[in-house]
Design a protein around this motif. Sequence first.
Motif, PDB file in Angstrom:
ATOM      1  N   VAL A   1      40.618  21.834  34.885  1.00 46.97           N
ATOM      2  CA  VAL A   1      40.706  22.858  34.287  1.00 46.97           C
ATOM      3  C   VAL A   1      42.178  23.795  34.819  1.00 46.97           C
ATOM      4  CG1 VAL A   1      39.775  25.293  33.926  1.00 46.97           C
ATOM      5  CG2 VAL A   1      38.422  23.148  33.947  1.00 46.97           C
ATOM      6  N   HIS A   2      42.874  24.224  33.969  1.00 47.31           N
ATOM      7  CA  HIS A   2      44.070  24.962  34.343  1.00 47.31           C
ATOM      8  C   HIS A   2      44.109  26.412  34.137  1.00 47.31           C
ATOM      9  CE1 HIS A   2      48.511  24.741  35.109  1.00 47.31           C
ATOM     10  NE2 HIS A   2      48.590  25.826  34.244  1.00 47.31           N
ATOM     11  N   TYR A   3      44.210  27.122  35.456  1.00 51.30           N
ATOM     12  CA  TYR A   3      44.285  28.475  35.171  1.00 51.30           C
ATOM     13  C   TYR A   3      45.527  29.253  35.198  1.00 51.30           C
ATOM     14  CZ  TYR A   3      39.199  28.064  36.154  1.00 51.30           C
ATOM     15  OH  TYR A   3      38.024  27.777  36.335  1.00 51.30           O
ATOM     16  N   GLU A   4      45.706  30.428  34.441  1.00 53.67           N
ATOM     17  CA  GLU A   4      46.774  31.189  34.278  1.00 53.67           C
ATOM     18  C   GLU A   4      46.319  32.572  34.769  1.00 53.67           C
ATOM     19  OE1 GLU A   4      48.401  30.662  30.444  1.00 53.67           O
ATOM     20  OE2 GLU A   4      49.177  28.780  30.868  1.00 53.67           O
ATOM     21  N   ALA A   5      47.343  33.359  35.223  1.00 56.49           N
ATOM     22  CA  ALA A   5      46.952  34.806  35.507  1.00 56.49           C
ATOM     23  C   ALA A   5      47.301  35.615  34.264  1.00 56.49           C
ATOM     24  CB  ALA A   5      47.891  35.367  36.475  1.00 56.49           C
ATOM     25  N   ASP A   6      46.191  36.651  34.223  1.00 59.10           N
ATOM     26  CA  ASP A   6      46.253  37.503  32.885  1.00 59.10           C
ATOM     27  C   ASP A   6      46.022  39.079  33.856  1.00 59.10           C
ATOM     28  OD1 ASP A   6      45.888  39.334  30.699  1.00 59.10           O
ATOM     29  OD2 ASP A   6      44.349  38.077  29.946  1.00 59.10           O
ATOM     30  N   LEU A   7      47.419  39.505  33.843  1.00 55.68           N
ATOM     31  CA  LEU A   7      47.565  40.776  34.416  1.00 55.68           C
ATOM     32  C   LEU A   7      47.378  42.209  33.810  1.00 55.68           C
ATOM     33  CD1 LEU A   7      50.666  39.971  36.617  1.00 55.68           C
ATOM     34  CD2 LEU A   7      48.433  39.799  37.374  1.00 55.68           C
ATOM     35  N   ARG A   8      46.815  41.892  32.464  1.00 52.88           N
ATOM     36  CA  ARG A   8      46.475  43.105  31.526  1.00 52.88           C
ATOM     37  C   ARG A   8      45.389  43.972  32.169  1.00 52.88           C
ATOM     38  NH1 ARG A   8      46.013  40.362  25.993  1.00 52.88           N
ATOM     39  NH2 ARG A   8      44.861  38.904  27.367  1.00 52.88           N
ATOM     40  N   PRO A   9      44.177  43.380  32.570  1.00 54.50           N
ATOM     41  CA  PRO A   9      43.097  44.333  33.336  1.00 54.50           C
ATOM     42  C   PRO A   9      43.754  44.776  34.670  1.00 54.50           C
ATOM     43  CG  PRO A   9      42.331  42.007  32.533  1.00 54.50           C
ATOM     44  CD  PRO A   9      43.884  41.998  32.455  1.00 54.50           C
ATOM     45  N   LEU A  10      44.629  44.393  35.142  1.00 53.79           N
ATOM     46  CA  LEU A  10      45.051  44.911  36.496  1.00 53.79           C
ATOM     47  C   LEU A  10      45.847  46.111  36.253  1.00 53.79           C
ATOM     48  CD1 LEU A  10      45.203  44.778  39.618  1.00 53.79           C
ATOM     49  CD2 LEU A  10      47.049  43.232  39.395  1.00 53.79           C
ATOM     50  N   ARG A  11      46.694  45.954  35.165  1.00 50.43           N
ATOM     51  CA  ARG A  11      47.554  47.203  34.594  1.00 50.43           C
ATOM     52  C   ARG A  11      46.892  48.227  34.238  1.00 50.43           C
ATOM     53  NH1 ARG A  11      50.783  42.926  32.202  1.00 50.43           N
ATOM     54  NH2 ARG A  11      52.500  42.357  33.833  1.00 50.43           N
TER      55      ARG A  11
ATOM     56  N   ALA B   1      50.347  33.790  39.139  1.00 52.51           N
ATOM     57  CA  ALA B   1      51.593  34.834  38.642  1.00 52.51           C
ATOM     58  C   ALA B   1      52.917  34.350  38.843  1.00 52.51           C
ATOM     59  CB  ALA B   1      51.380  36.251  38.979  1.00 52.51           C
ATOM     60  N   ARG B   2      53.186  33.817  40.146  1.00 52.43           N
ATOM     61  CA  ARG B   2      54.169  33.112  40.451  1.00 52.43           C
ATOM     62  C   ARG B   2      54.723  31.907  39.967  1.00 52.43           C
ATOM     63  NH1 ARG B   2      53.221  33.900  45.387  1.00 52.43           N
ATOM     64  NH2 ARG B   2      52.537  31.776  45.820  1.00 52.43           N
ATOM     65  N   THR B   3      53.673  31.027  39.707  1.00 50.94           N
ATOM     66  CA  THR B   3      53.611  29.657  39.297  1.00 50.94           C
ATOM     67  C   THR B   3      53.546  29.259  37.778  1.00 50.94           C
ATOM     68  OG1 THR B   3      51.669  28.912  39.905  1.00 50.94           O
ATOM     69  CG2 THR B   3      53.217  28.706  41.679  1.00 50.94           C
TER      70      THR B   3
ATOM     71  N   LEU C   1      40.956  38.662  34.778  1.00 52.09           N
ATOM     72  CA  LEU C   1      42.322  38.250  35.404  1.00 52.09           C
ATOM     73  C   LEU C   1      43.045  36.905  35.493  1.00 52.09           C
ATOM     74  CD1 LEU C   1      41.470  40.597  38.644  1.00 52.09           C
ATOM     75  CD2 LEU C   1      43.125  41.275  36.877  1.00 52.09           C
ATOM     76  N   VAL C   2      42.107  36.134  34.977  1.00 49.02           N
ATOM     77  CA  VAL C   2      42.762  34.512  34.708  1.00 49.02           C
ATOM     78  C   VAL C   2      42.128  34.141  33.291  1.00 49.02           C
ATOM     79  CG1 VAL C   2      42.898  34.028  37.058  1.00 49.02           C
ATOM     80  CG2 VAL C   2      40.751  33.826  35.956  1.00 49.02           C
ATOM     81  N   ARG C   3      42.991  33.256  32.714  1.00 46.50           N
ATOM     82  CA  ARG C   3      42.483  32.545  31.467  1.00 46.50           C
ATOM     83  C   ARG C   3      42.415  31.135  32.017  1.00 46.50           C
ATOM     84  NH1 ARG C   3      46.845  35.710  29.574  1.00 46.50           N
ATOM     85  NH2 ARG C   3      48.144  33.762  29.551  1.00 46.50           N
TER      86      ARG C   3
ATOM     87  N   VAL D   1      41.856  36.388  49.618  1.00 44.29           N
ATOM     88  CA  VAL D   1      41.857  35.142  48.988  1.00 44.29           C
ATOM     89  C   VAL D   1      42.119  35.064  47.544  1.00 44.29           C
ATOM     90  CG1 VAL D   1      41.008  32.883  48.627  1.00 44.29           C
ATOM     91  CG2 VAL D   1      40.802  34.229  50.867  1.00 44.29           C
ATOM     92  N   ARG D   2      41.293  36.053  46.913  1.00 40.79           N
ATOM     93  CA  ARG D   2      41.632  36.228  45.322  1.00 40.79           C
ATOM     94  C   ARG D   2      42.719  36.748  45.064  1.00 40.79           C
ATOM     95  NH1 ARG D   2      35.835  36.978  45.742  1.00 40.79           N
ATOM     96  NH2 ARG D   2      35.689  39.205  45.905  1.00 40.79           N
ATOM     97  N   ARG D   3      43.324  37.748  45.734  1.00 42.91           N
ATOM     98  CA  ARG D   3      44.746  38.328  45.744  1.00 42.91           C
ATOM     99  C   ARG D   3      45.719  37.279  45.751  1.00 42.91           C
ATOM    100  NH1 ARG D   3      42.577  42.533  49.011  1.00 42.91           N
ATOM    101  NH2 ARG D   3      43.863  41.852  50.596  1.00 42.91           N
ATOM    102  N   GLU D   4      45.621  36.346  46.735  1.00 43.42           N
ATOM    103  CA  GLU D   4      46.621  35.185  46.889  1.00 43.42           C
ATOM    104  C   GLU D   4      46.299  34.315  45.724  1.00 43.42           C
ATOM    105  OE1 GLU D   4      49.569  33.269  48.367  1.00 43.42           O
ATOM    106  OE2 GLU D   4      49.061  35.240  49.082  1.00 43.42           O
ATOM    107  N   ILE D   5      45.337  34.107  45.350  1.00 45.05           N
ATOM    108  CA  ILE D   5      45.233  33.296  44.110  1.00 45.05           C
ATOM    109  C   ILE D   5      45.908  33.805  43.259  1.00 45.05           C
ATOM    110  CG2 ILE D   5      43.611  32.100  42.618  1.00 45.05           C
ATOM    111  CD1 ILE D   5      41.501  31.700  44.782  1.00 45.05           C
TER     112      ILE D   5
END
Length: 114
Positions: free
Chosen positions: A74-84, A31-33, A64-66, A22-26
């Motif tokens: 509350v609006h969330y955005e992906a932050d993929l830097r930690p994943l990288r 990231a997509r939207t 992984l999110v901001r 579920v977290r991967r899908e979130i």
Amino acid sequence: MTGTAEAVPAPEEVLTAMADPVRREILATLARTGGATPTSLAAVLPVTRQAVAKHLAVLDRAGLVRSRRAGREVHYEADLRPLRQATRWLDVLADRWERRLEAIRDLAEGGTEA
């Protein structure tokens, strides 16, 4: 986060956060939207808004999110830097193991000739 410098999450925190489908899908949806609220995420996922909020908290702890407040939402955005960073860590770990296995193979093959 508090302070002026952002803490870099440990790879195990990122991997633990990514272990749940579920977290991967979130994260993929964010990231997509480009971002979403817990309410809008719950509308497209098979979990409640409260469950989405809990998953977002785990993703937030892993960096992984901001989030930013927009009125009552509350609006969330992906932050993929930690994943990288975790991916780079895994690559280094894989390289180390590969070198160790090659050394063992070389010893085994060299040992039979003696």
